[in-house]
Structure formats: C-alpha cells, structure tokens
Enzyme design. Structure first.
Site, PDB file in Angstrom:
ATOM      1  N   ASP A  94       0.930  -1.099   0.003  1.00  0.00           N
ATOM      2  CA  ASP A  94      -0.112  -0.103   0.054  1.00  0.00           C
ATOM      3  C   ASP A  94       0.806   1.226   0.094  1.00  0.00           C
ATOM      4  OD1 ASP A  94       0.710   0.354   2.556  1.00  0.00           O
ATOM      5  OD2 ASP A  94      -0.935   0.022   3.509  1.00  0.00           O
ATOM      6  N   ASP A 123      -7.514  -7.843   0.172  1.00  0.00           N
ATOM      7  CA  ASP A 123      -6.562  -7.917   1.332  1.00  0.00           C
ATOM      8  C   ASP A 123      -7.373  -7.912   2.617  1.00  0.00           C
ATOM      9  OD1 ASP A 123      -6.593  -4.930   0.952  1.00  0.00           O
ATOM     10  OD2 ASP A 123      -5.350  -5.510   2.928  1.00  0.00           O
ATOM     11  N   CYS A 169     -10.966 -29.600   6.067  1.00  0.00           N
ATOM     12  CA  CYS A 169      -9.784 -28.650   5.902  1.00  0.00           C
ATOM     13  C   CYS A 169      -8.488 -29.351   5.849  1.00  0.00           C
ATOM     14  CB  CYS A 169      -9.791 -27.562   6.896  1.00  0.00           C
ATOM     15  SG  CYS A 169      -8.418 -26.371   6.807  1.00  0.00           S
ATOM     16  N   CYS A 188      -5.427 -28.155   6.484  1.00  0.00           N
ATOM     17  CA  CYS A 188      -4.215 -27.507   7.283  1.00  0.00           C
ATOM     18  C   CYS A 188      -4.016 -28.272   8.391  1.00  0.00           C
ATOM     19  CB  CYS A 188      -4.903 -26.130   7.705  1.00  0.00           C
ATOM     20  SG  CYS A 188      -5.528 -25.885   9.166  1.00  0.00           S
ATOM     21  N   CYS A 247      -6.054 -28.760  11.346  1.00  0.00           N
ATOM     22  CA  CYS A 247      -7.190 -29.713  11.182  1.00  0.00           C
ATOM     23  C   CYS A 247      -6.691 -31.283  11.015  1.00  0.00           C
ATOM     24  CB  CYS A 247      -8.245 -29.076  10.248  1.00  0.00           C
ATOM     25  SG  CYS A 247      -8.970 -27.614  10.218  1.00  0.00           S
ATOM     26  N   HIS A 249      -5.094 -21.892   9.900  1.00  0.00           N
ATOM     27  CA  HIS A 249      -6.389 -22.551   9.533  1.00  0.00           C
ATOM     28  C   HIS A 249      -6.977 -21.444   8.855  1.00  0.00           C
ATOM     29  CE1 HIS A 249     -10.038 -24.063   9.287  1.00  0.00           C
ATOM     30  NE2 HIS A 249     -10.567 -22.945  10.022  1.00  0.00           N
TER      31      HIS A 249
END
Ligand code: ZN
Length: 376
Positions: free
Chosen positions: A91, A265, A303, A305, A308, A334
């Site tokens: 930014d 974002d 999930c 990840c 999980c 996660h």
C-alpha cells in the site's frame, strides 16, 4: 512490459483471471494475506505458501519507519529480506498516515506526520511513497491517496477525491516503468456514485495497470459497500484487475467477487486467529469456548491445514487456554487456509459457470452455524 492481466472467463459479473508480475503469476480472484512488518504474523513463508497464497501485501508506512526502505533495499529488496519469492503488493502509506489523527498535517504537497514509534517527523508525498515502494522492489505499487474519512459530506468527499486524483497523476509520473512491475490507481469518492464515477474516469484517463476501490469497509456497512461497487465497477476498464482494499469477511468477499472484484486483502483471518476465532464452512467458531474442551473432532473435517489434520478441537482449545504460541499459529494457519480454499472454490465455480450455486451453498453453510459436540 509492466504487470499483465489475462481475463480467462466470466460468470455474470464475476471474473477469473491471471496476473503476471516480475516475481511470478497469481490467479484471480485472489486474497492477499497482510504482512505489515514484512511478515504475515505467526507464519513462515513456506507455511504461507502451503495455504495457497500466491501474493502478499505489505505496508509502506510501517516499513519506512522500521527498518526503513533504504535498509531493505540494501538487503536486495523486500522479497529477499522477508524470504517470500512470490509477488508482493504494497500500500502507499496513505491509509495509515491519515489515521494518525492529531499527528499529521495534509497539504497539496503531501502529509507531514509524527512517527507512532518515536515521535520523529516524516513526510509522505506521492513522489516519496513511489520511491519507497521502488526501494522495496514491490511488484504492485499503489498510488498515494487520501483515504476520505467516513462519514463525509458530499463537499468534503469531493475535495478529498480531487486531491487524490492530482496525487494519482503525480504518482504515475514518479513511477519508473519496469518489466513485470505495475502501478494501481485508487478510486475514491466515499459513497457518492457521481464522485466514484468522476474518480474512475479521471484514473482511466491517466491509465494504470490495475484499479483499486478505496475508502470502503470503513463503517458504511455491507449493503452500502456493495451498492458503491455496483456504481463504480462499470466505469473501470475490463482488461485490468480490480482490487477492493481492506476487505473483508468471507461474505463480503463472496459478494464483491459476484460484482466483479478480482483482488482482496484483509487482516481479519490473521488477527482473528490471534484472538481464538476460526472461520469454517459453518460460520465462525470461538475456540476459547469451553464446549470444545472434550471434543475429539478436528476444527473442520474438510480442511487440509495442519491444525485440522493433526489436532483435535480439545487440543486447540487447550493451547488457547494455556496461552501457548502454537495455538495462535495453528488458528492463523487454519484461517488463511480457509480464505485460500474459499478463493479456490470461487475460481472453480466461475470457470465452470456455477457461481450462483456455489454462493447459495456458501450462505447455507454459514447459516447452519457450528454444530458443537454431537459425534463425539
Ligand atoms: Zn484447518
């Protein structure tokens, strides 16, 4: 050639595409995790990559104060400094300096402000912001703009938007074109359709590699945000990516993708992870809640990840209660994984022309709510 956007398909107003940059390609609609201080908090670059993230966002304001853009340049740029090889968007610092109420002075030239770290005086102008982003070697540079406060009267919003348009032209002139690097303009104009259109037209006339919609998600509410997108997007070129800054919750992203936004974002997935909030297909779950203490099930069975795949809700709850660092890391991981899965799902649905079904299923899942201890 600068950054390049290929539009690969549409479903209604929604688009699927690809942006090529000096540091690789990312698919759109894309979610950019926020790495404010040259790190996405609690995530190594490899962990971040494993979630499916292809581009990260970092903040000019924070990096110019510490460790300074000049120091990062001596390390060979931000990619090398933070160990992230993929595309980076920064930014312009505008949003952060504007929020330093009482510590900054705005003029035609730019903004003089006091550092929140040590009280030292600094200046950000379109030229300096572009120079800093060049030193960082960021793939996508954002124009320096004034983020109009909300709510703002029509007159205030107009004056502010017109200043941003003059700064957009100065940003364009200061930007050095390089292969694989691009500059995005930012549409302002608060919630006034006429000002949004004027701003979009002014930017299109200057010409940018992408167009952001700024000044939203500042308290106007989802309905007004969507209405503003609907009056803004038709005035943006179809052959450039469109970026909705600072958004948002999963439902905000889904709604904005349906209206033709390509990039997002937000700090929500990472910040929520550090306050024990998890996002799932069945809505938001507070892992601090005692109902998880004896639950052997994963946070979300679908999930992939590590939080999980390897651990139970009971263990994650225990980590949070014990204030263990791993708890915050796993929930951050996660949540970022959930956001990237959502983007992947949206891209798949758009490319196969089944976005409306996908969106219906998404809302049905969110409305179901977390089921609690049933299958234990
Ligand atoms: Zn997970």
């Amino acid at each position: 050639m600068s950054t390049r956007f290929e539009l690969l398909g549409t479903d209604g107003q929604a688009r699927i595409g690809r942006v090529s940059t000096a540091h690789g390609v990312f698919s759109t609609p894309a979610f950019m995790p926020v790495g404010t201080a040259a790190t996405v908090k609690a995530m190594t670059p490899d962990a971040l990559k494993s979630t499916g993230a292809e581009i990260v966002l970092s903040n000019t304001y924070h990096l110019m104060l510490r460790p300074t853009a000049e120091r990062i340049a001596r390390f060979g740029g931000l990619h090398r400094f933070m160990g992230w090889e993929g595309p980076i968007l920064t930014d312009s610092g505008g949003f952060q300096v504007m929020s330093l109420a009482g510590l900054r002075k705005i003029s035609e030239r730019g903004v003089v402000f006091k550092s929140h770290l040590d009280g030292s005086m600094h200046e950000l102008s379109p030229e300096r912001s572009i120079e800093i982003q060049h030193l960082l070697d960021t793939d996508i540079t954002m124009c320096f703009d004034e983020c109009t406060p909300f709510p703002a009267s029509f007159e205030t919003a107009k004056t502010s938007m017109e200043l941003s348009m003059r700064w957009a032209l100065r940003s364009r002139e200061a930007f050095k074109p390089r292969d694989g690097y691009g500059l995005f303009g930012i549409v302002q104009g608060s919630i006034y359709p006429e000002l949004r259109q004027e701003s979009a037209n002014a930017l299109t006339k200057i010409g940018f590699e992408g167009y952001a919609v700024g000044g939203l998600a500042v308290g106007e509410g989802q309905e007004t945000m969507f209405a503003t997108l609907e009056t803004t997007i038709p005035y943006l070129p179809k052959d450039r990516p469109r970026y909705l800054m600072g958004v948002g919750k999963p439902a905000d992203i889904v709604g904005a993708v349906m209206r033709g936004i390509d990039m997002f974002d937000c700090v929500i997935p990472t910040r929520s992870g550090r306050t024990a909030q998890a996002f799932t297909r069945f809505g938001q779950v507070n892992m601090r809640n005692a109902r998880h203490a004896d639950d052997p099930r994963p946070l979300d069975e679908a999930c992939q990840c590590p939080a999980c795949r390897q651990f139970s809700r009971g263990y994650l709850h225990h980590l949070i209660k014990s204030e263990e660092i791993l708890g915050l890391m796993l929930l951050t991981w996660h949540n970022l994984n959930y956001y990237q899965d959502l983007m992947k799902g949206l891209r798949g649905a758009i490319s196969e022309g089944r976005l409306s079904q996908f969106v219906m299923d998404f809302h049905a899942g969110q409305a179901t709510g977390d089921i609690g201890v049933t299958s234990a």
